[in-house]
Design a protein around this motif. Structure first.
Motif, PDB file in Angstrom:
ATOM      1  N   ALA A 116       0.845  -1.189   0.000  1.00 34.73           N
ATOM      2  CA  ALA A 116       0.000   0.000   0.000  1.00 34.73           C
ATOM      3  C   ALA A 116       0.883   1.241   0.000  1.00 34.73           C
ATOM      4  CB  ALA A 116      -0.918   0.014   1.215  1.00 34.73           C
ATOM      5  N   LEU A 117       0.532   2.192  -0.843  1.00 44.21           N
ATOM      6  CA  LEU A 117       1.143   3.510  -0.830  1.00 44.21           C
ATOM      7  C   LEU A 117       0.288   4.352   0.101  1.00 44.21           C
ATOM      8  CD1 LEU A 117       2.464   5.549  -3.827  1.00 44.21           C
ATOM      9  CD2 LEU A 117       0.896   6.594  -2.204  1.00 44.21           C
ATOM     10  N   SER A 125      -0.622  23.011   8.205  1.00 44.92           N
ATOM     11  CA  SER A 125       0.834  23.068   8.349  1.00 44.92           C
ATOM     12  C   SER A 125       1.549  23.018   7.011  1.00 44.92           C
ATOM     13  CB  SER A 125       1.332  21.915   9.215  1.00 44.92           C
ATOM     14  OG  SER A 125       1.084  20.665   8.593  1.00 44.92           O
ATOM     15  N   ALA A 126       0.801  22.713   5.919  1.00 43.46           N
ATOM     16  CA  ALA A 126       1.367  22.571   4.569  1.00 43.46           C
ATOM     17  C   ALA A 126       2.501  21.553   4.558  1.00 43.46           C
ATOM     18  CB  ALA A 126       1.825  23.914   4.019  1.00 43.46           C
ATOM     19  N   ARG A 127       2.263  20.398   5.184  1.00 43.23           N
ATOM     20  CA  ARG A 127       3.227  19.301   5.218  1.00 43.23           C
ATOM     21  C   ARG A 127       2.533  18.004   4.837  1.00 43.23           C
ATOM     22  NH1 ARG A 127       8.757  20.769   6.271  1.00 43.23           N
ATOM     23  NH2 ARG A 127       8.588  22.938   6.912  1.00 43.23           N
ATOM     24  N   PHE A 128       3.272  17.137   4.159  1.00 44.45           N
ATOM     25  CA  PHE A 128       2.713  15.839   3.793  1.00 44.45           C
ATOM     26  C   PHE A 128       3.750  14.752   4.004  1.00 44.45           C
ATOM     27  CE2 PHE A 128       5.225  16.401   0.034  1.00 44.45           C
ATOM     28  CZ  PHE A 128       5.381  15.144  -0.541  1.00 44.45           C
ATOM     29  N   SER A 129       3.273  13.508   4.114  1.00 46.38           N
ATOM     30  CA  SER A 129       4.134  12.335   4.202  1.00 46.38           C
ATOM     31  C   SER A 129       3.605  11.284   3.249  1.00 46.38           C
ATOM     32  CB  SER A 129       4.153  11.768   5.625  1.00 46.38           C
ATOM     33  OG  SER A 129       4.676  12.696   6.543  1.00 46.38           O
ATOM     34  N   LEU A 130       4.528  10.495   2.687  1.00 53.67           N
ATOM     35  CA  LEU A 130       4.134   9.434   1.766  1.00 53.67           C
ATOM     36  C   LEU A 130       5.120   8.291   1.904  1.00 53.67           C
ATOM     37  CD1 LEU A 130       2.773   9.717  -1.789  1.00 53.67           C
ATOM     38  CD2 LEU A 130       4.805   8.316  -1.451  1.00 53.67           C
ATOM     39  N   GLY A 131       4.593   7.076   2.033  1.00 53.59           N
ATOM     40  CA  GLY A 131       5.451   5.907   2.187  1.00 53.59           C
ATOM     41  C   GLY A 131       4.804   4.664   1.610  1.00 53.59           C
ATOM     42  N   VAL A 132       5.508   3.558   1.723  1.00 54.34           N
ATOM     43  CA  VAL A 132       5.033   2.275   1.200  1.00 54.34           C
ATOM     44  C   VAL A 132       5.160   1.234   2.303  1.00 54.34           C
ATOM     45  CG1 VAL A 132       5.296   0.534  -0.618  1.00 54.34           C
ATOM     46  CG2 VAL A 132       5.850   2.942  -1.102  1.00 54.34           C
ATOM     47  N   VAL A 133       4.126   0.381   2.436  1.00 54.66           N
ATOM     48  CA  VAL A 133       4.142  -0.633   3.475  1.00 54.66           C
ATOM     49  C   VAL A 133       3.551  -1.937   2.937  1.00 54.66           C
ATOM     50  CG1 VAL A 133       1.873   0.064   4.390  1.00 54.66           C
ATOM     51  CG2 VAL A 133       3.509  -1.131   5.878  1.00 54.66           C
ATOM     52  N   ARG A 134       4.128  -3.042   3.357  1.00 56.95           N
ATOM     53  CA  ARG A 134       3.547  -4.363   3.098  1.00 56.95           C
ATOM     54  C   ARG A 134       2.500  -4.614   4.191  1.00 56.95           C
ATOM     55  NH1 ARG A 134       3.845  -7.694  -1.172  1.00 56.95           N
ATOM     56  NH2 ARG A 134       6.118  -7.351  -1.239  1.00 56.95           N
ATOM     57  N   VAL A 135       1.258  -4.805   3.803  1.00 55.11           N
ATOM     58  CA  VAL A 135       0.176  -4.953   4.774  1.00 55.11           C
ATOM     59  C   VAL A 135       0.082  -6.417   5.205  1.00 55.11           C
ATOM     60  CG1 VAL A 135      -2.249  -4.513   5.284  1.00 55.11           C
ATOM     61  CG2 VAL A 135      -1.024  -3.031   3.675  1.00 55.11           C
ATOM     62  N   GLN A 162       7.851   2.222   4.995  1.00 55.81           N
ATOM     63  CA  GLN A 162       9.106   2.772   4.457  1.00 55.81           C
ATOM     64  C   GLN A 162       8.780   4.147   3.881  1.00 55.81           C
ATOM     65  OE1 GLN A 162      12.467   1.317   4.391  1.00 55.81           O
ATOM     66  NE2 GLN A 162      12.630   3.531   4.127  1.00 55.81           N
ATOM     67  N   TRP A 163       9.168   5.172   4.605  1.00 58.70           N
ATOM     68  CA  TRP A 163       8.814   6.523   4.183  1.00 58.70           C
ATOM     69  C   TRP A 163       9.673   6.964   3.000  1.00 58.70           C
ATOM     70  CZ3 TRP A 163       4.381   8.083   5.713  1.00 58.70           C
ATOM     71  CH2 TRP A 163       3.878   7.666   6.945  1.00 58.70           C
ATOM     72  N   VAL A 164       9.009   7.516   2.015  1.00 56.86           N
ATOM     73  CA  VAL A 164       9.688   8.136   0.882  1.00 56.86           C
ATOM     74  C   VAL A 164       9.899   9.613   1.203  1.00 56.86           C
ATOM     75  CG1 VAL A 164       9.674   8.457  -1.622  1.00 56.86           C
ATOM     76  CG2 VAL A 164       8.464   6.503  -0.614  1.00 56.86           C
ATOM     77  N   TRP A 165       8.851  10.264   1.692  1.00 59.68           N
ATOM     78  CA  TRP A 165       8.939  11.632   2.204  1.00 59.68           C
ATOM     79  C   TRP A 165       8.190  11.692   3.514  1.00 59.68           C
ATOM     80  CZ3 TRP A 165       7.771  10.760  -2.981  1.00 59.68           C
ATOM     81  CH2 TRP A 165       8.830  11.050  -3.851  1.00 59.68           C
TER      82      TRP A 165
END
Length: 312
Positions: A116-117, A125-135, A162-165
């Motif tokens: 899952a992304l 706050s104008a902040r975001f996070s994006l990562g990938v995980v095996r569910v 696993q965070w990309v950003w």
């Protein structure tokens, strides 16, 4: 945003390949940040509604955010459809999930054992996070989930992302940065043109996204409200304001000492003629500097050069 555990995500070659692909497509995260900005603006629909805050949305609109985020991401990155999940990235099926609350992604049964992304963010706050995980099942809490049998990651499961950003900036809404009384003054103006003028006065020295201009004007043509032939560049010039475009006036933005704008941002700067003929920004044959408190504005701001033309 901070992680709750020190655990490193478990090894996963497919996940790491998806992460590498995402980084190759967008090394800085700027394109993903633009997707997040565009999704908020799509949901607000400010040109028609004048809305600009999350708490102004109906519950159904908030629920719909994730779907719009997925659509915008696929358009921006041209991801192929997955065979069973949302996207195919690096040849792997990946489900896309957004949650306004960090870590609260609702995961359906069909994503168990798959990737899952996951993304989250805050317009305030104008902040975001994006990562990938095996569910994996062991990453999910015990229990039935919601009525659609969807579950969220457990506390330990969230450490396996696993965070990309992580907690990275995206283009901010200036209406969420300036004081509330200034925002009230903007929206208290009777006409769209007057509201845009007041926006640029209140946001002097701050980047203003074109979506904010549309929201304040309550019309789609932001360029009409900004440009010199009747827009804010004309009406605010006697007060000493330049309204710069990130697309056409990047050299002036840099010369005046401001961070780089995106092509979809504007910057209003109040200027006065420079007392020193060797310093300042050359515009229309004269050197100008940024206005300082106490300066008297007796000279109109100069006409801006045509699309990117530089003066020396």
């Amino acid at each position: 945003m901070t992680l709750l555990f020190d655990d490193e995500p478990e090894a996963d070659a497919e996940r790491d390949e998806v992460v590498r692909e995402l980084l190759e497509m967008d090394p800085s995260g700027e394109r993903w940040g633009a997707v997040v900005r565009h999704t908020y603006d799509t949901i607000y629909n400010g040109a028609e509604t004048g809305r600009y805050r999350w708490d102004q949305l109906a519950k159904t609109e908030k629920t719909h955010f994730g779907t719009i985020f997925e659509i915008n991401a696929q358009r921006a990155f041209k991801f192929a459809d997955g065979q069973k999940l949302d996207f195919e990235i690096a040849g792997v099926d990946v489900d896309a999930k957004w949650s306004q609350d960090d870590g609260k992604w609702m995961l359906p049964p069909e994503v168990i054992g798959r990737l899952a992304l996951v993304a989250t963010g805050s317009d305030a706050s104008a902040r975001f996070s994006l990562g990938v995980v095996r569910v994996k099942r062991e990453y999910l809490p015990s229990g039935e989930g919601n009525r659609d049998k969807k579950l969220t990651l457990s506390r330990f499961g969230r450490t396996q992302v696993q965070w990309v950003w992580r907690n990275e900036p995206f283009p901010a809404s200036v209406l969420l940065q300036i004081p509330a009384d200034e925002v009230d003054r903007i929206f208290g103006q009777r006409s769209g043109a007057a509201r845009v003028d007041q926006l640029f006065r209140a946001a002097e020295g701050r980047a203003v996204h074109r979506s904010t201009v549309r929201t304040v004007a309550m019309q789609l043509d932001d360029q009409k409200r900004v440009r010199a032939n009747g827009g804010s560049r004309t009406s605010l010039a006697p007060e000493g304001f330049l309204v710069l475009s990130g697309k056409y006036h990047a050299h002036l933005v840099a010369a005046l000492g401001f961070p780089e704008l995106t092509p979809l941002q504007y910057l209003s700067v109040r200027v006065v003629p420079s007392e020193d003929p060797t310093h300042g920004v050359m515009i229309a044959g004269r050197r100008w500097r940024r206005w300082r408190p106490g300066d008297s504005v007796t000279t109109s701001a100069p006409a801006l050069p045509d699309r990117g033309v530089r003066e020396t």
